[in-house]
Design an enzyme around this catalytic site. Structure first.
Site, PDB file in Angstrom:
ATOM      1  CE  LYS A 181     -66.944 -28.091  16.946  1.00 10.31           C
ATOM      2  NZ  LYS A 181     -68.013 -28.165  17.959  1.00 10.31           N
TER       3      LYS A 181
HETATM    4  C1  LIG Z   1     -69.129 -26.864  17.883  1.00  2.37           C
HETATM    5  C2  LIG Z   1     -70.057 -26.283  16.885  1.00  2.37           C
HETATM    6  C3  LIG Z   1     -70.466 -24.935  16.938  1.00  2.37           C
HETATM    7  C4  LIG Z   1     -70.191 -24.063  18.128  1.00  2.37           C
HETATM    8  O1  LIG Z   1     -68.892 -23.795  18.377  1.00  2.37           O
HETATM    9  P1  LIG Z   1     -68.456 -23.308  19.853  1.00  2.37           P
HETATM   10  O2  LIG Z   1     -67.012 -23.010  19.664  1.00  2.37           O
HETATM   11  O3  LIG Z   1     -68.719 -24.420  20.801  1.00  2.37           O
HETATM   12  O4  LIG Z   1     -69.246 -22.081  20.162  1.00  2.37           O
HETATM   13  C5  LIG Z   1     -71.232 -24.424  15.908  1.00  2.37           C
HETATM   14  N1  LIG Z   1     -71.619 -25.202  14.886  1.00  2.37           N
HETATM   15  C6  LIG Z   1     -71.288 -26.505  14.803  1.00  2.37           C
HETATM   16  C7  LIG Z   1     -71.742 -27.296  13.632  1.00  2.37           C
HETATM   17  C8  LIG Z   1     -70.514 -27.089  15.815  1.00  2.37           C
HETATM   18  O5  LIG Z   1     -70.231 -28.393  15.770  1.00  2.37           O
END
Ligand SMILES: *Cc1c(COP(=O)(O)O)cnc(C)c1O
Length: 359
Positions: A181
């Site tokens: 992210k």
């Molecule tokens: C990355 C993501 C998640 C999950 O987050 P993690 O920290 O990897 O558990 C949930 N929803 C969306 C839309 C994402 O892009």
């Protein structure tokens, strides 16, 4: 090789200084000083009243569902990462997929009411690619039908809606600080709410329900995060303005050079300040999309089919038809976008796309 994303890395010596502190204190996890500092700085940067740092963005969604004591069916979007749907199922609820708006890739509010059932308790929507949902329309429907609203804002670090962090909206917003992210703490996430009672409940939930060493307040889970993760977050947060600016410039550059490519892009609403988290492009057909992907991969550029497949086709949910989501999912690619992606690399990607189109 160019991948769709590459984690941001902060100045190493800055990170090591935080790690030295951890070694000196020998306090590794359980709400340590760096976790506290990160929570404070995030609240300050984002202008939020409350935020709890969690071990990831998926447990954040699960904690939100638990904290709101949701049961029955949840209205949700079929166009998101799998964690949005799997969290609903994991918590023992049933997802009802409402199709997306073709122009934004977000849940289409005009289709929500027709899907509400007697046991529908909430709407769980994703601000897809960092583009805010039609929050006002969703809230209006939720208020009318007494539904809770959770936003999966995993893509939204830095996104604003009507001048405020988009994390402020909904009963609870969740986000992810995963390495891929825009802002990350290697693994990590957060729950955000304006309601003090929900905050309190989630604080217990995050730490096994502990109310002191020998007493428990309800069933809990381990949703905590560590000092080492917070250290990465603190080091990265210092650079966030530069990270956001660089993405904007890279996206502008793609925009300026891809005018001749026959693609559509999600439309960002007027009320939004976008964070340029992703660069999704939607082709006219799946065939062209695959051709473009193959063309790029031949030159060792690896875009991703975000999000493919549409979540309504998962084999553990009841089959539901979401033609727009299915169609977009089959034709969309996210182009490489990360801090160290150079102009020359972008030029190469652009050249391959334009040349492949002309074949
Ligand atoms: C990355 C993501 C998640 C999950 O987050 P993690 O920290 O990897 O558990 C949930 N929803 C969306 C839309 C994402 O892009």
């Amino acid at each position: 090789m160019i991948l769709v994303t590459k984690p941001y890395l902060p100045d190493k010596s800055k990170y090591i200084r935080y790690i030295d502190q951890i070694f000196e204190r020998n306090w590794l996890t359980n709400n340590g000083p760096l976790v506290n500092e990160l929570e404070l700085k995030l609240k300050e940067y984002l202008g939020l009243k409350h935020l709890l740092y969690t071990s990831n963005g998926t447990i954040a969604i699960q904690m939100a569902i638990k904290a709101l004591d949701l049961k029955g069916t949840i209205i949700t979007t079929p166009f998101s990462y799998v964690a949005t749907t799997s969290s609903i199922v994991w918590e023992g609820l049933k997802p009802i997929f409402v199709d997306i708006d073709e122009s934004t890739c977000n849940i289409d509010p005009s289709k929500i009411e027709a899907s509400i059932q007697d046991d529908t308790c909430a709407i769980l929507a994703t601000h897809c690619f960092g583009n805010p949902c039609d929050i006002d329309a969703i809230q209006k429907i939720a208020s009318k039908h007494d539904l809770k609203v959770i936003y999966d804002a995993a893509h939204c670090f830095g996104t604003k809606y009507k001048g405020r962090s988009v994390f402020e909206f909904g009963d609870i917003s969740t986000t992810s600080f995963h390495a891929t992210k825009l802002f990350h703490t290697v693994e990590g996430g957060a729950v955000i709410t304006k309601a003090p009672d929900l905050l309190k409940r989630m604080a217990y939930l995050r730490n096994f329900g502990h109310d002191g060493p020998e007493k428990f307040n309800g069933v809990g889970v381990n949703g905590k995060n560590s000092e080492f993760h917070a250290a990465m977050g603190l080091a990265n947060l210092d650079d966030i303005e530069e990270i956001l600016l660089r993405r904007r410039q890279q996206c502008d550059y793609y925009d300026s050079k891809l005018g001749k490519l026959k693609i559509a892009k999600p439309i960002i609403g007027d009320s939004a300040e976008f964070n340029f988290a992703y660069y999704p492009i939607i082709f006219e057909s799946e065939e062209i999309c695959i051709k473009m992907k193959d063309g790029l991969e031949d030159r060792r550029v690896f875009p991703r089919r975000y999000f493919y497949p549409s979540l309504s086709s998962l084999d553990y949910v009841e089959h539901q038809t979401t033609p727009i989501s299915d169609s977009i999912a089959s034709r969309i690619l996210c182009l490489p976008l990360y801090h160290t992606l150079s102009k020359e690399e972008q030029d190469m990607i652009i050249r391959i796309l334009l040349r492949t189109q002309n074949y």
